[in-house]
Design an enzyme around this catalytic site. Sequence first.
Site, short mmCIF file in Angstrom:
data_model
loop_
_atom_site.label_atom_id
_atom_site.label_comp_id
_atom_site.label_asym_id
_atom_site.label_seq_id
_atom_site.Cartn_x
_atom_site.Cartn_y
_atom_site.Cartn_z
N HIS A 53 26.23 3.50 5.21
CA HIS A 53 27.38 4.39 5.15
C HIS A 53 28.01 4.37 3.75
O HIS A 53 28.42 5.41 3.23
CB HIS A 53 28.43 3.97 6.18
CG HIS A 53 27.96 4.08 7.60
ND1 HIS A 53 28.52 4.96 8.50
CD2 HIS A 53 26.97 3.45 8.27
CE1 HIS A 53 27.91 4.84 9.67
NE2 HIS A 53 26.96 3.92 9.54
N ASP A 95 34.66 8.18 7.20
CA ASP A 95 33.46 7.98 8.01
C ASP A 95 33.71 8.30 9.48
O ASP A 95 34.82 8.14 9.99
CB ASP A 95 33.03 6.51 7.86
CG ASP A 95 31.60 6.29 8.30
OD1 ASP A 95 31.36 6.22 9.51
OD2 ASP A 95 30.72 6.20 7.41
#
EC number: 2.4.1.-
Length: 375
Positions: free
Chosen positions: A21, A132
Amino acid sequence: MNREVSERIHILFFPFMAQGHMIPILDMAKLFSRRGAKSTLLTTPINAKIFEKPIEAFKNQNPDLEIGIKIFNFPCVELGLPEGCENADFINSYQKSDSGDLFLKFLFSTKYMKQQLESFIETTKPSALVADMFFPWATESAEKLGVPRLVFHGTSFFSLCCSYNMRIHKPHKKVATSSTPFVIPGLPGDIVITEDQANVAKEETPMGKFMKEVRESETNSFGVLVNSFYELESAYADFYRSFVAKRAWHIGPLSLSNRELGEKARRGKKANIDEQECLKWLDSKTPGSVVYLSFGSGTNFTNDQLLEIAFGLEGSGQSFIWVVRKNENQGDNEEWLPEGFEERTTGKGLIIRGWAPQVLILDHKAIGGFVTHCG
């Protein structure tokens, strides 16, 4: 000049604390900076150290661009986590039986940063927040302070569409067993899958409830950013924008923001192989002849599974690069490799134990195929 600086778009980038990520969100921050925006990455103390060197190198190459880091406090022990547990890599080093519960606790603990995020937004008044998917609480924070929140998905439109249609139609509940194949209804391409392969989180479990929060926050956010490109999966990009989220943009492949050889070689952690040695090996192969296998930093394979992969590679007769994440619990034990495997595949195969210079490898003309997970 002052007017130009004051009007510059300022984007906050908030990645979940895991390599898969953090790396693409750093690439995105660099991409926005190159387009004239001011980029600020939000993270915790240990993860800030991962960002420091690539950001410093980027700023040295682009002294007129603005990119920086804001560190949020993340007191692991107070949150019920082991000391230093600020990244999913820490969790992956645990025994498999313990890692699932620890990951969930880690996931839920990130909400501790909510107040810090709101204070920073209030102080800096950014143009937008790119947070995110694993931070569903960020939508509420951004909305409260009048800042557009964009959800970042590191996966593809294809997998997002599959997940959506599985939730809507629930075809896995209409077959005899979890290994019975079925077609996912309503999707282009007649996609056949099993429940085991789909790995559907049951709605009543903690992870199922969390993923419901993720979907609701996505619905309420300003829009969605996906690390993909239209030519790769146009049918699924169109489907996603028609049925799931109208405001969705494909902004990938984000890895292309790494232009210099050094950027490609050192994307993420330091590689466990000399980059020049790796390139020399690839140069010796004919174009399109090498299969690259890497299942990411978050996977946990058993020895039996790794043995099957090894047997398959050897049996195929294909040239390969195989990246195997070293499990710290195994020590020097290599029972996952058939006896004599490396000797028999010398010149044909290359095993990288640990971190690989993936962008550099995939960029090479010798690579003909990529075997990976769903991300």
